[in-house]
Design an enzyme around this catalytic site. Structure first.
Site, PDB file in Angstrom:
ATOM      1  CG  LEU A  24      -2.060  -1.043   1.215  1.00 16.87           C
ATOM      2  CD1 LEU A  24      -2.930  -0.863   2.583  1.00 16.87           C
ATOM      3  CD2 LEU A  24      -3.023  -0.802   0.257  1.00 16.87           C
ATOM      4  N   GLY A  28      11.183   4.978   4.381  1.00 17.70           N
ATOM      5  CA  GLY A  28      12.453   4.421   4.758  1.00 17.70           C
ATOM      6  C   GLY A  28      12.363   3.544   6.018  1.00 17.70           C
ATOM      7  N   GLY A  30       9.389   1.935   7.205  1.00 13.84           N
ATOM      8  CA  GLY A  30       8.459   1.001   7.312  1.00 13.84           C
ATOM      9  C   GLY A  30       7.701   0.906   6.053  1.00 13.84           C
ATOM     10  CB  VAL A  32       1.582   0.204   4.992  1.00  9.85           C
ATOM     11  CG1 VAL A  32       0.114  -0.056   5.420  1.00  9.85           C
ATOM     12  CG2 VAL A  32       2.179   1.208   6.056  1.00  9.85           C
ATOM     13  CG  ASP A 137       1.830  14.074  12.293  1.00  7.15           C
ATOM     14  OD1 ASP A 137       1.884  15.332  11.908  1.00  7.15           O
ATOM     15  OD2 ASP A 137       2.344  13.196  11.607  1.00  7.15           O
TER      16      ASP A 137
END
Length: 546
Positions: A24, A28, A30, A32, A137
């Site tokens: 998906l 850098g 991780g 998904v 965030d």
């Protein structure tokens, strides 16, 4: 199956009890994936693909934070194993576009729809805060919008109250609260400010700052830290909802419960009675349904592909041949969810996801001071490779700065300023190539780099990013440790001593960057808001091939 480096998990392979269907999103730190459980539940599966202790601790904290949140307006955790050799977390898959995508594609929201979205986001914050968390965030790209109501995602920099640190300006600056931009402790009220900034974006189509497309990242940070917002263009009917959220005084901002009550009063029957998205503009509803249909078709295609090949490997806690290795890609935070990546879209997605990861590692805002005549002929794409600079590059602590060329640099400009500016000690003055800036380094030794692991120029298209082109460097392991120590040393100082001068030779200033937090991970963006040729030129100076 070999885990490590930049390798991805292929469709049909397993992580924990989940079979991967498609990628998906990628950053850098991780990746998904779209994945499915043995019982047929579709999830967004996030994996950590770096292998340093700081990233593993950060990922474990993200999992712990996400597991504590329970609410209809957040993406719930289905399962996780942060202690696995390749840590992973499976969250509810929400096949919906983000608020950012919807505004860009469909335009702004009307008052009723905006109150409905605000109520859902406020309820999500109430769930977070009741669990003792601050998201830190909240921004348009971190809120997905199915027709049932908004979903707040990405707890990558969420922290429990007792873990909240000072001197860390995390989050996207365009939506960060003033106290967050100043590096002060963040509270529930900080999330409310970010909610207000997001609502302003939905109503007007831009963050609440003037000329945000033209100003530098450092200028934006200064405006955010002082609360120098510009709320012109906000429909007056929204003043009572949005403006209190943007109050400079955190104690004067409304609580999520007060926002929910205000929205219920505006909507009459209350937000819960509008849970079918009926208040949304027809353009938004059509875009949401189209997005869902596209994701459903993509899911069917992925299932057919996996059904053809069958599971090919498994990762339990994990069953890996080798430990995960740190990637050469830039540190980033993967956002949930995104489109299944084709060869082309995957590259584009990675560029979009890289900059936000600077927040998770400690933000470094930079201003380019090297402005030589540029004649590079870049092809419009990013450049990147390992290489040695034509001369060693030094990172030095800044003592002070002054306009113009440094006295004694052998130019008429330098002679002019020599009579009006303080003297510059020999060997400590560095002048930018455009002769507009003189930086005086301190006597501290700093660090010298003879070779970077990677140098890249990339176009910054991330939400809230400074725009234009940027230059990133990745250090060799021995230099990465020294760089982390150096950034920790200058963090929290009074300007301009909170900066690093990046220099070559006896007097050449390549760039000056202001450090807002200790940088880990061995990578840093050292210049932003460049033209394409400028970025390629600087990257080449630092060792990237022409």
């Amino acid at each position: 199956m070999r885990w490590g480096g930049a390798e991805t998990v292929r469709p049909g392979q397993r992580v924990g009890r989940f079979t991967v269907l498609a990628e998906l999103a990628s950053g850098g730190m991780g990746r998904v994936y779209l994945a499915r459980s043995p019982a047929g539940r579709t999830v967004a599966l996030k994996t950590l693909i770096t292998n340093n202790a700081d990233d593993r601790r950060r990922f474990a904290r993200e999992v712990a934070c996400a597991q504590r949140v329970r609410g209809v307006y957040t993406a719930s955790v289905v399962d996780a194993d942060p202690t696995a050799q390749v840590p992973w977390m499976a969250q509810e898959y929400v096949p919906a576009p983000s608020l950012k995508e919807l505004v860009e594609d469909c335009g702004t929201l009307g008052p009723d729809a905006l109150h409905w979205v605000a109520a859902g986001m406020a309820e999500a914050l109430a769930s977070l805060h009741s669990a003792g968390l601050v998201h830190r965030d909240i921004k348009p790209s971190n809120v997905l919008l199915p027709v049932e109501g908004p979903r707040v995602i990405d707890f990558g920099i969420s922290q429990a109250h007792d873990l909240t640190r000072t001197q860390s300006a995390l989050g996207t600056v365009a939506y960060a609260s003033p106290e967050q931009a100043r590096g002060e402790p963040t509270t529930e009220a900080s999330d409310v400010f970010s909610l207000g900034a997001t609502l302003y974006y939905l109503a007007v189509g831009r963050p609440p700052y003037l000329d945000i497309e033209e100003i530098s990242a450092l200028e934006l940070l200064m405006r955010a830290a002082t609360g120098e917002t510009d709320v012109s263009g906000l429909p007056s009917v929204l003043d009572a909802l949005v403006l209190p959220c943007l109050d400079l005084n955190p104690r004067a901002r409304p609580t999520p419960a007060e926002l929910i009550a205000h929205c219920a009063g505006h909507l009459g029957d209350g937000p819960a009675a509008r849970s079918d998205g009926s208040v949304l503009d027809a353009r938004w509803t059509a875009a949401i349904e189209r997005h869902r249909a596209e994701r459903t078709d993509a899911l069917r295609d992925a299932l057919r592909q996996v059904g053809t090949t069958g599971p090919t490997a498994r990762s339990g806690r994990t069953e890996a041949d080798e430990p995960t290795q740190a990637m050469a890609e830039p540190a980033g935070t993967a956002h949930l969810p995104g489109p299944p990546a084709t060869a082309a879209s995957g590259r584009s997605r990675r560029v979009r996801l890289t900059v936000s990861g600077l927040a998770a590692a400690g933000m470094l805002a930079g201003t380019l001071l090297v402005l030589s005549p540029w004649d590079g002929s870049g092809d419009g794409g990013g450049t990147g490779a390992a290489g040695a600079p034509d001369r060693p590059v030094r990172f030095l602590e800044v003592e002070r700065e002054q306009p113009g060329a440094c006295p004694g640099s052998g130019t008429s400009e330098a002679a002019t300023f020599a009579t009006s500016q303080p003297g510059v000690p020999s060997g400590r003055g560095f002048t930018s190539d455009d002769r507009q800036q003189c930086v005086i380094a301190s006597t501290a030794p700093g660090m010298t780099v003879t070779r970077f692991r990677q140098v890249s120029a990339f176009e910054d298209t991330e939400d809230g990013g400074p725009g234009g082109w940027s230059v990133r460097v990745a250090f060799e392991s021995k230099d990465a440790k020294a760089f982390t120590a150096l950034t920790a040393k200058v963090t929290g100082r009074v300007a301009p001593t909170d900066s690093l001068a990046i220099v070559q030779g006896e007097d050449r200033l390549l760039a000056k960057v202001t450090v807002i937090g200790r940088i880990t991970g061995g990578e840093a963006v050292i210049a932003t808001r460049l033209g394409r040729n400028e970025a390629h030129f600087l990257a080449n100076v630092l060792g990237a091939p022409s």
